[in-house]
Design an enzyme around this catalytic site. Structure first.
Site, short mmCIF file in Angstrom:
data_model
loop_
_atom_site.label_atom_id
_atom_site.label_comp_id
_atom_site.label_asym_id
_atom_site.label_seq_id
_atom_site.Cartn_x
_atom_site.Cartn_y
_atom_site.Cartn_z
N HIS B 443 33.47 41.12 33.40
CA HIS B 443 34.31 41.86 32.46
C HIS B 443 34.93 43.12 33.07
O HIS B 443 34.59 44.24 32.67
CB HIS B 443 33.48 42.29 31.24
CG HIS B 443 32.75 41.17 30.57
ND1 HIS B 443 31.64 41.37 29.79
CD2 HIS B 443 32.96 39.84 30.55
CE1 HIS B 443 31.20 40.21 29.31
NE2 HIS B 443 32.00 39.26 29.77
C1 LIG Z 1 32.34 33.41 34.53
C2 LIG Z 1 32.92 34.16 33.35
C3 LIG Z 1 32.33 34.03 32.09
C4 LIG Z 1 32.83 34.75 31.01
N1 LIG Z 1 32.28 34.55 29.77
C5 LIG Z 1 32.80 35.23 28.71
C6 LIG Z 1 32.33 34.97 27.39
O1 LIG Z 1 31.46 34.12 27.19
N2 LIG Z 1 32.87 35.68 26.38
C7 LIG Z 1 33.85 36.63 26.58
O2 LIG Z 1 34.27 37.27 25.63
N3 LIG Z 1 34.33 36.86 27.80
C8 LIG Z 1 33.85 36.17 28.86
N4 LIG Z 1 34.37 36.38 30.10
C9 LIG Z 1 35.43 37.39 30.25
C10 LIG Z 1 36.78 36.89 29.78
O3 LIG Z 1 37.04 35.62 30.31
C11 LIG Z 1 37.82 37.87 30.25
O4 LIG Z 1 37.47 39.16 29.79
C12 LIG Z 1 39.22 37.57 29.74
O5 LIG Z 1 39.60 36.24 29.99
C13 LIG Z 1 40.17 38.52 30.43
O6 LIG Z 1 41.47 38.29 29.98
P1 LIG Z 1 42.68 38.92 30.77
O7 LIG Z 1 43.91 38.47 30.11
O8 LIG Z 1 42.42 40.36 30.94
O9 LIG Z 1 42.58 38.31 32.25
P2 LIG Z 1 42.39 36.77 32.81
O10 LIG Z 1 41.97 35.93 31.65
O11 LIG Z 1 41.53 36.89 33.94
O12 LIG Z 1 43.87 36.38 33.18
C14 LIG Z 1 44.59 36.96 34.23
C15 LIG Z 1 45.47 35.87 34.85
O13 LIG Z 1 46.48 36.49 35.62
C16 LIG Z 1 46.67 35.77 36.82
N5 LIG Z 1 47.26 36.72 37.79
C17 LIG Z 1 46.68 37.84 38.29
N6 LIG Z 1 47.54 38.48 39.09
C18 LIG Z 1 48.68 37.75 39.11
C19 LIG Z 1 49.94 37.91 39.77
N7 LIG Z 1 50.19 38.98 40.54
N8 LIG Z 1 50.88 36.94 39.60
C20 LIG Z 1 50.64 35.86 38.79
N9 LIG Z 1 49.47 35.68 38.14
C21 LIG Z 1 48.51 36.62 38.29
C22 LIG Z 1 45.27 35.32 37.17
O14 LIG Z 1 45.30 34.23 38.08
C23 LIG Z 1 44.71 34.97 35.81
O15 LIG Z 1 44.93 33.63 35.48
C24 LIG Z 1 33.93 35.63 31.18
C25 LIG Z 1 34.53 35.74 32.44
C26 LIG Z 1 34.05 35.01 33.51
C27 LIG Z 1 34.72 35.13 34.84
#
Ligand SMILES: Cc1cc2nc3c(=O)[nH]c(=O)nc-3n(C[C@H](O)[C@H](O)[C@H](O)COP(=O)(O)OP(=O)(O)OC[C@H]3O[C@@H](n4cnc5c(N)ncnc54)[C@H](O)[C@@H]3O)c2cc1C
Ligand code: SF4
Lengths: 147, 509
Positions: B443
């Site tokens: 996270h």
């Molecule tokens: C193993 C694991 C288990 C988890 N379990 C839970 C859970 O059970 N419950 C919960 O609430 N949360 C959980 N989380 C956390 C949750 O998945 C994340 O907090 C959430 O998905 C984050 O959302 P986000 O939009 O911030 O980023 P992400 O969902 O990480 O999305 C960011 C995306 O942007 C893309 N990206 C990055 N930089 C670039 C760029 N320059 N150009 C193009 N694309 C790019 C990445 O490839 C990625 O696909 C877990 C995370 C992990 C890794």
């Protein structure tokens, strides 16, 4: 997929894996399993970006060169006998460099224990709840929607 | 409109749209869907590939690390001043990290919202005001309670011990539909039962006309003065993202949703972030620690929902306890020694139960550009209270397992052996430096935090980057502080709130 680990890195990983996974002091795991392990480890590393590869190589370097020194031997891990390699790794574990051993061990273990025979040896049946319940003749309860 | 693989394209990508969204994870997918449904011309650019459910099922766990996780799951945040070095995991795939979650869904605890709305003056962040957005997301991703029958034996044992100590254990809520308890959630659900955003949101965005380009790495936001007018980057191919053609997208709104580690990098690469700026600062990680317990009888903790129960009794002590399980290969990897002694311990994996503790950290980490490559350099520091919380959580886990009859507990200390009940009672955890703890985080939050005033954060309460026009951040990086609970639901709620406001805007300005 082309080979990304150099021949010497493969030898080092093999020496490390044999010592880590040996079940007796006089015998490394079967050669065919170790060959599968090295091929799959190479594929794993091939999918890592440069930084993660360097990190793995750094951990492997510590295991290859520093572990024997902290174990009292001035030699490459691969040149040591199996019992000496095991002793060297355990000596490394007691030092602040254990983080490097942890890193290298995490990656090689992830790959090694996915070999069906290695998984079986540690009792990892990889069965899911449904399969177990089906065997036991139980039905799955439905999840209750709360929102 | 559709999903287009950047890896398969020949030449460059040069297009116009109303909204370009960088990142298809929890925050980006929600924005894409809500804005496409409102009739905007939406383009989503994702660095990772599209991996359908059938492919998840065909992969071994370590293969999933290669193809779905960022850096094979090896990203670390370097602990400074006695803090542990933390393994930070993220997805790099269509759907982002939501594809590899355990599915756990929490709303932000009221106590945190009070800090946001009163101390940080984010007046709209009250339980009542956020409820409609939460409800909308919960319906879209099908949040349901995990039935007790889906618990693994590992979780049952923990709950038995907790009950003996008078600690209430509650069922978790997860975003699942038809889950069969195969326990593979962290490696992508092979049964399309986990409603990650690649299943629950992005198909609706595409149906409404959005186009999703995979294998596209955005290098910078194109700025004209203080206005964002598009993005630039490159198409990629091969297992490690080798450069191909160029990409240039012109848009009226640019949404950055790259996640907590990468959004600050992109903003900085775009020329934003003067000295003293908050971009890349205030990183919190919810450092997580597991405690294993060895029982006499087989446990086979991999059978059942990966995460099914939690303890919130210690919220005021800054820790949440949640069920978890890791593949047997990972358990074996964390067992000490080598050779026969290691093998003997590894052979115990089917007798191991585990539970986790997550620290509601004050944090203070930071993200920096890596001069030698794409992935950032990150540092992490703890507050004195964080050190106390880590140990408190570990002790609670060990106490519960011992009350349940565990023969040994394995604390998350590098190279440490199991402790019998007597040895555990004699063991002084306070003497172990935190830097020797095995810590993991899923996270990364707060690195572009939201603030009422420009000098206190990176984005305003509606996600717009301070002192810019047309540029927004809508992912985990904007959360004003650590939550103490899993964040995906809250990230999606925050994105929904921003999207609903944006969909009514006139994009000509
Ligand atoms: C193993 C694991 C288990 C988890 N379990 C839970 C859970 O059970 N419950 C919960 O609430 N949360 C959980 N989380 C956390 C949750 O998945 C994340 O907090 C959430 O998905 C984050 O959302 P986000 O939009 O911030 O980023 P992400 O969902 O990480 O999305 C960011 C995306 O942007 C893309 N990206 C990055 N930089 C670039 C760029 N320059 N150009 C193009 N694309 C790019 C990445 O490839 C990625 O696909 C877990 C995370 C992990 C890794
Ligand atoms: S436990 Fe349920 S949600 Fe997780 S991978 Fe299996 S079917 Fe999917």
């Amino acid at each position: 997929m082309t080979q990304v680990l150099s021949d010497s890195a493969r030898r080092d990983a093999m020496a490390f894996g044999e010592a880590l996974f040996a079940r007796t002091l006089d015998q490394a795991p079967p050669a065919d399993r170790m060959a599968w392990f090295i091929t799959d480890l190479d594929d794993f590393v091939a999918h890592l970006n440069v930084r993660a590869r360097m990190l793995f190589r750094l951990c492997l370097f510590v295991v290859t060169w520093i572990a024997p020194i902290v174990g009292g031997r001035m030699s490459r891990l691969a040149s040591l006998s199996l019992p000496d390699r095991i002793e060297a790794l355990e000596a490394l574990e007691r030092t602040p460099l254990s983080l490097a051993l942890f890193g290298a061990r995490a990656i090689v273990s992830l790959v090694y224990y996915e070999h069906p025979d290695a998984a079986r040896e540690i009792g990892w049946d990889r069965k899911c709840l449904t399969a177990v319940r089906a065997e036991a003749g139980e039905a799955r309860e439905e999840a209750t929607v709360t929102t | 409109m559709s999903i287009v693989s950047g890896a398969q394209m020949t030449g460059d990508l040069d297009v116009d749209c109303d909204v370009v969204i960088v990142g298809s994870g929890a925050g980006g997918a929600v924005m894409a869907t809500e804005l496409a449904l409102a009739g905007k011309r939406v383009i989503v650019l994702e660095e990772g590939k599209n991996v359908p459910a059938a492919e998840h099922g065909a992969m071994r766990q370590s293969e999933s690390l290669r193809h779905v996780w960022r850096e094979g799951g090896m990203t670390t945040s370097l602990g400074l001043f006695g803090a542990p070095t933390i393994n930070v995991t993220m997805g790099r795939v269509v759907g982002g990290s939501s594809v590899v979650t355990g599915g756990v869904c929490f709303r932000v605890p009221d106590s945190i919202l009070r800090v946001w709305s009163r101390d940080m003056e984010l007046a709209d962040f009250t339980p009542e005001a956020l409820d409609p957005y939460y409800r909308h997301v919960e319906e879209a991703i099908h949040v349901e309670e995990v039935p007790v029958s889906m618990r693994s034996r590992s979780t049952e044992l923990f709950a038995e011990g907790a009950a003996k100590l008078g600690i209430p254990v509650h069922p978790l809520r997860r975003n699942t539909k038809g889950c069969n308890g195969c326990g593979r959630c962290n490696f992508g659900c092979p049964h399309s039962a986990k409603m990650s955003v690649d299943l629950s949101y992005l198909p609706r965005a595409i149906e409404a006309g959005a186009t999703l380009y995979t294998d596209c790495l955005v290098d910078r936001v194109t700025m004209k003065g203080n206005r964002a007018i598009g993005v630039e980057g490159r198409l990629m191919t091969g297992p490690v993202g080798t450069k191909k053609g160029k990409l240039r997208v012109r848009a009226k709104r640019v949404i950055v949703a790259c996640g907590g580690m990468h959004s600050p990098l992109l903003l900085r690469a775009s020329g934003l972030g003067h000295v003293g700026s908050h971009i890349g600062r205030n990183l919190t990680l919810h450092p997580g620690f597991r405690v294993y317990a060895r029982f006499d009888r087989p446990v086979r903790g991999w059978q059942g929902a990966l995460q099914s129960a939690f303890v919130d009794a210690f919220e005021h002590d800054g820790v949440t306890l949640t069920s978890l399980f890791v593949p047997a290969s990972v358990i074996a990897a964390t067992m000490p020694y080598a050779g026969p002694k290691h093998a003997k311990l590894a052979e115990q994996v089917d007798h191991i139960a585990m539970f986790g503790t997550m620290v509601h950290d004050d944090g203070g980490g930071s993200i920096h550009k890596n001069p030698f490559g794409r992935e950032p350099i990150s540092f992490y520091q703890c507050s004195p209270e964080d050190h106390v919380r880590m140990r408190f959580g570990m002790r609670k886990l060990a106490d519960c397992f011992l009350a349940a009859g565990a023969k040994e507990v394995f604390l998350p200390i590098l190279g440490s052996d199991g402790l019998t009940p007597d040895a555990y009672r004699r063991f002084d955890l306070d003497r172990v430096p935190s830097s020797r703890f095995e810590a993991a985080s899923q996270h990364p939050l707060g690195t572009c935090r939201m603030s009422k005033y420009a000098g206190d954060g990176v984005v305003d309460p509606w996600g717009k980057v301070w002192d810019t026009e047309g540029l927004y951040v809508t992912d985990g990086s904007i959360l004003p502080s650590s939550l103490g609970v899993n964040p995906q639901l809250t990230i999606m709620m925050a994105a929904t709130r921003i999207a609903w406001r944006m969909r009514d805007e006139n994009f000509s300005s």
